[in-house]
Design an enzyme around this catalytic site. Sequence first.
Site, PDB file in Angstrom:
ATOM      1  N   TYR A 101      22.111  14.528 -31.769  1.00 26.04           N
ATOM      2  CA  TYR A 101      20.866  13.761 -31.672  1.00 26.04           C
ATOM      3  C   TYR A 101      21.053  12.509 -30.810  1.00 26.04           C
ATOM      4  O   TYR A 101      20.273  12.255 -29.885  1.00 26.04           O
ATOM      5  CB  TYR A 101      20.405  13.363 -33.071  1.00 26.04           C
ATOM      6  CG  TYR A 101      19.147  12.534 -33.087  1.00 26.04           C
ATOM      7  CD1 TYR A 101      17.893  13.122 -32.924  1.00 26.04           C
ATOM      8  CD2 TYR A 101      19.208  11.149 -33.264  1.00 26.04           C
ATOM      9  CE1 TYR A 101      16.739  12.360 -32.931  1.00 26.04           C
ATOM     10  CE2 TYR A 101      18.055  10.386 -33.283  1.00 26.04           C
ATOM     11  CZ  TYR A 101      16.828  10.994 -33.112  1.00 26.04           C
ATOM     12  OH  TYR A 101      15.685  10.227 -33.114  1.00 26.04           O
ATOM     13  N   SER A 102      22.091  11.725 -31.094  1.00 23.46           N
ATOM     14  CA  SER A 102      22.300  10.492 -30.338  1.00 23.46           C
ATOM     15  C   SER A 102      22.585  10.784 -28.866  1.00 23.46           C
ATOM     16  O   SER A 102      22.084  10.078 -27.978  1.00 23.46           O
ATOM     17  CB  SER A 102      23.428   9.667 -30.959  1.00 23.46           C
ATOM     18  OG  SER A 102      24.614  10.419 -31.044  1.00 23.46           O
ATOM     19  N   GLY A 137       4.609  17.370 -30.781  1.00 21.36           N
ATOM     20  CA  GLY A 137       4.975  16.947 -32.123  1.00 21.36           C
ATOM     21  C   GLY A 137       3.938  16.010 -32.719  1.00 21.36           C
ATOM     22  O   GLY A 137       4.265  15.103 -33.483  1.00 21.36           O
ATOM     23  N   LYS A 169      19.284  11.722 -27.131  1.00 20.43           N
ATOM     24  CA  LYS A 169      18.387  10.595 -26.890  1.00 20.43           C
ATOM     25  C   LYS A 169      18.887   9.704 -25.757  1.00 20.43           C
ATOM     26  O   LYS A 169      18.094   9.144 -24.994  1.00 20.43           O
ATOM     27  CB  LYS A 169      18.185   9.795 -28.176  1.00 20.43           C
ATOM     28  CG  LYS A 169      17.390  10.560 -29.231  1.00 20.43           C
ATOM     29  CD  LYS A 169      16.023  11.001 -28.703  1.00 20.43           C
ATOM     30  CE  LYS A 169      15.172  11.657 -29.761  1.00 20.43           C
ATOM     31  NZ  LYS A 169      13.833  12.056 -29.279  1.00 20.43           N
ATOM     32  N   ASN A 190       7.183  13.672 -27.655  1.00 20.30           N
ATOM     33  CA  ASN A 190       7.591  13.165 -28.960  1.00 20.30           C
ATOM     34  C   ASN A 190       8.346  14.190 -29.809  1.00 20.30           C
ATOM     35  O   ASN A 190       9.098  13.810 -30.694  1.00 20.30           O
ATOM     36  CB  ASN A 190       6.354  12.677 -29.718  1.00 20.30           C
ATOM     37  CG  ASN A 190       6.635  12.397 -31.173  1.00 20.30           C
ATOM     38  OD1 ASN A 190       7.295  11.419 -31.516  1.00 20.30           O
ATOM     39  ND2 ASN A 190       6.138  13.264 -32.055  1.00 20.30           N
ATOM     40  N   ARG A 216       2.479  15.239 -37.117  1.00 17.85           N
ATOM     41  CA  ARG A 216       2.968  14.412 -38.226  1.00 17.85           C
ATOM     42  C   ARG A 216       3.771  13.251 -37.662  1.00 17.85           C
ATOM     43  O   ARG A 216       4.063  13.174 -36.470  1.00 17.85           O
ATOM     44  CB  ARG A 216       3.824  15.235 -39.179  1.00 17.85           C
ATOM     45  CG  ARG A 216       5.125  15.711 -38.562  1.00 17.85           C
ATOM     46  CD  ARG A 216       5.892  16.656 -39.468  1.00 17.85           C
ATOM     47  NE  ARG A 216       7.194  16.971 -38.898  1.00 17.85           N
ATOM     48  CZ  ARG A 216       7.962  17.959 -39.322  1.00 17.85           C
ATOM     49  NH1 ARG A 216       7.543  18.739 -40.303  1.00 17.85           N
ATOM     50  NH2 ARG A 216       9.145  18.167 -38.773  1.00 17.85           N
TER      51      ARG A 216
END
Length: 256
Positions: A164-165, A17, A168, A95, A20
Site C-alpha cells: 500500500y505505501s 470508489g 501510494k 479514489n 463509500r
Amino acid sequence: MKTPLFDLSGRTALITGGGRGLGKDIAEIFAAYGANIAVCSRRIDNCQETVEALQSSYPIQAKAYACDISSEENVNDTVEAVLSDFGRVDILVNNSGATWGEKAEKMPLEAWRKVLDVNVTGTFLMSKAVGNQMIRNGYGKIINIGSVAGLKAEPANVLNAIGYSTSKAAVHHFTKDLARKWAEYGVTVNAIAPGFFETKMTKYVLEQSGDAIRQNNPMKKLGDPKSLQGTALFLASDASDFITGQVIAVDGGSSL
C-alpha cells in the site's frame, strides 16, 4: 457577474470508489457545489446508494456504474458510458484503492500485485481513458488520492502494509509526471495525501493503534470528512487553475 471560484455548476465529475468513505464524501461536496456526478466501483450497489442520496439532496444529475479499474476493458467501457450519459468529464477523482496488511517478509505476491493493480495501474488506466477526452476539450482536473503512507515510512505497529505505501508513493510521482506532460493541454493533475481518517479501509488499523495514532498527531486527532472535502473542492474548481503536480497532505501535520 463573476462566477464564484468554487462553483462547479455544469461540470461533470467521475469519482472512482465513490460508493463509500472518502469517495462518497467528495461526491457530496462536488454535488453541493453544482457538479453532476458519476460514481463507479466494483460494487455498484454502494454507488447506487450514493447516487440516490445525492439526487434527493441536490438538483444535479447522478449515475452509478460498475467498474473494475484494474481492467483496461472495464475502464474504457465505463468511461464511454459516462461520456454517452453526460457528454463530457471535467473532473476525475482517482479514489479507488486496495490495501493488504502483512509483514514485508511474508507478503504474498498475489496480494502485492492486487494492491499495485488497483492503486497504480487503475489510476493510470482511468487517467488515460478520461484524459484523452480532456485533451480534446482543452480542459480537465484530475485529482489522485494518495496517502501520507506514501510520504513517510510508518513503524510496523502503526502500519505494516508495504504494498500500500509503495503504491501510494508511486501515485504521488505519477501525479507529478502526468502534470508535467499534460499541462500544455489545459489539464491539471494534483493529489491529496490523507492521513488517518475513519474509513472501512483503516478500521482494523485504528482498532489496533488508534490511540497511539491520535497521540502522535500534532493536532491529536483523526481526519474528518469536511477537511478532505475542502481540499478536493479547491482542486476541482477554478480556484486551483494555476496549481498542478502538487501533493497536498491532509493529515493534521503527521507527515512533518
